[in-house]
Design an enzyme around this catalytic site. Structure first.
Site, PDB file in Angstrom:
ATOM      1  N   ASP A 142       0.879  -1.155   0.000  1.00  0.00           N
ATOM      2  CA  ASP A 142       0.000   0.000   0.000  1.00  0.00           C
ATOM      3  C   ASP A 142       0.930   1.222   0.000  1.00  0.00           C
ATOM      4  OD1 ASP A 142      -2.335   1.673   0.507  1.00  0.00           O
ATOM      5  OD2 ASP A 142      -1.689   1.733   2.605  1.00  0.00           O
ATOM      6  N   ASP A 156      -0.251   4.952   0.917  1.00  0.00           N
ATOM      7  CA  ASP A 156      -0.603   5.923   1.956  1.00  0.00           C
ATOM      8  C   ASP A 156      -0.449   5.313   3.347  1.00  0.00           C
ATOM      9  OD1 ASP A 156      -1.366   7.256  -0.324  1.00  0.00           O
ATOM     10  OD2 ASP A 156      -3.408   7.664   0.328  1.00  0.00           O
ATOM     11  N   LYS A 200      -8.426  -3.325  -4.950  1.00  0.00           N
ATOM     12  CA  LYS A 200      -7.097  -3.857  -4.632  1.00  0.00           C
ATOM     13  C   LYS A 200      -7.063  -5.367  -4.845  1.00  0.00           C
ATOM     14  CE  LYS A 200      -5.119  -0.300  -1.728  1.00  0.00           C
ATOM     15  NZ  LYS A 200      -4.419   0.002  -0.466  1.00  0.00           N
ATOM     16  N   GLY A 236      -4.446   5.862  -3.891  1.00  0.00           N
ATOM     17  CA  GLY A 236      -3.952   7.217  -4.162  1.00  0.00           C
ATOM     18  C   GLY A 236      -3.866   7.473  -5.657  1.00  0.00           C
TER      19      GLY A 236
END
Length: 195
Positions: A21, A23, A158, A111
């Protein structure tokens, strides 16, 4: 050392693909919150972000609301990309050690790719290994929406991205490292999840 930490170390030793990931994992910042700060709407956006990270609302609807509120520009995304270059030194060293030993490293993020690419480049992660959202601009560089075809723009995005990475790389041991509900949701597509 706890049993969980020992197990995580063993899993990482075997991993041939690691998906991070971005962020609050690679970067200490939340992309959308920092973008909101640049546009002066941080409080309203932070509330929506918390709800999405905790699984309280759908990611796609929350993304749409936050971007409409922020109205990001090409210039503000460039500013954001500069800010996101400040990573935790441990994370930088860790990613470099994975790459040096031949592990494929990917970024899978809710993001924005234009803001993530400078950091990915610094980390020696090529653009094709970054799965993130794409903001669309008009001819003047103003917000014109976002690419809703990107898997990361949708609920369960995701998971879709991780599945594609697993198939593309023919991974024997794929590990996800992340901190949010969307990362945990994708854990079923990986051999291991570290959160």
């Amino acid at each position: 050392m706890s049993e969980r930490v020992r197990h995580a170390q063993e899993v990482l030793q075997r991993a041939d693909v690691v998906c991070f990931d971005f962020d609050s994992t690679i970067s200490p910042h939340e992309c959308i919150d920092e973008l909101a700060r640049l546009h002066g709407v941080v409080d309203a956006v932070a509330s929506l972000t918390r709800s999405a990270m905790e699984g309280g609302s759908s990611f796609s609807s929350t993304l749409k609301l936050r971007l409409e509120l922020i109205q990001p520009t090409k210039d503000s995304i460039t500013q954001l990309g500069s800010k996101l270059l400040a990573t935790n030194p441990f994370v930088f060293e860790f990613i470099q050690s994975l790459i040096q030993r031949g592990t494929r490293v990917f970024i899978v993020s809710g993001g924005f790719e234009d803001a993530i690419w400078p950091c990915a480049n610094l980390l020696q992660i090529p653009p094709e290994c970054v799965f993130a959202n794409r903001i669309l601009y008009d001819k003047d560089g103003k917000y014109a929406g976002f690419d809703m075809e990107r898997p990361t723009s949708r609920d369960d995005g995701k998971s879709i991205a991780i599945r594609a990475i697993r198939q593309q790389t023919n991974a024997h041991s794929l590990v996800i490292i992340g901190d949010g509900a969307s990362d945990l949701d994708a854990a079923g597509e990986a051999h291991a999840f570290i959160g």
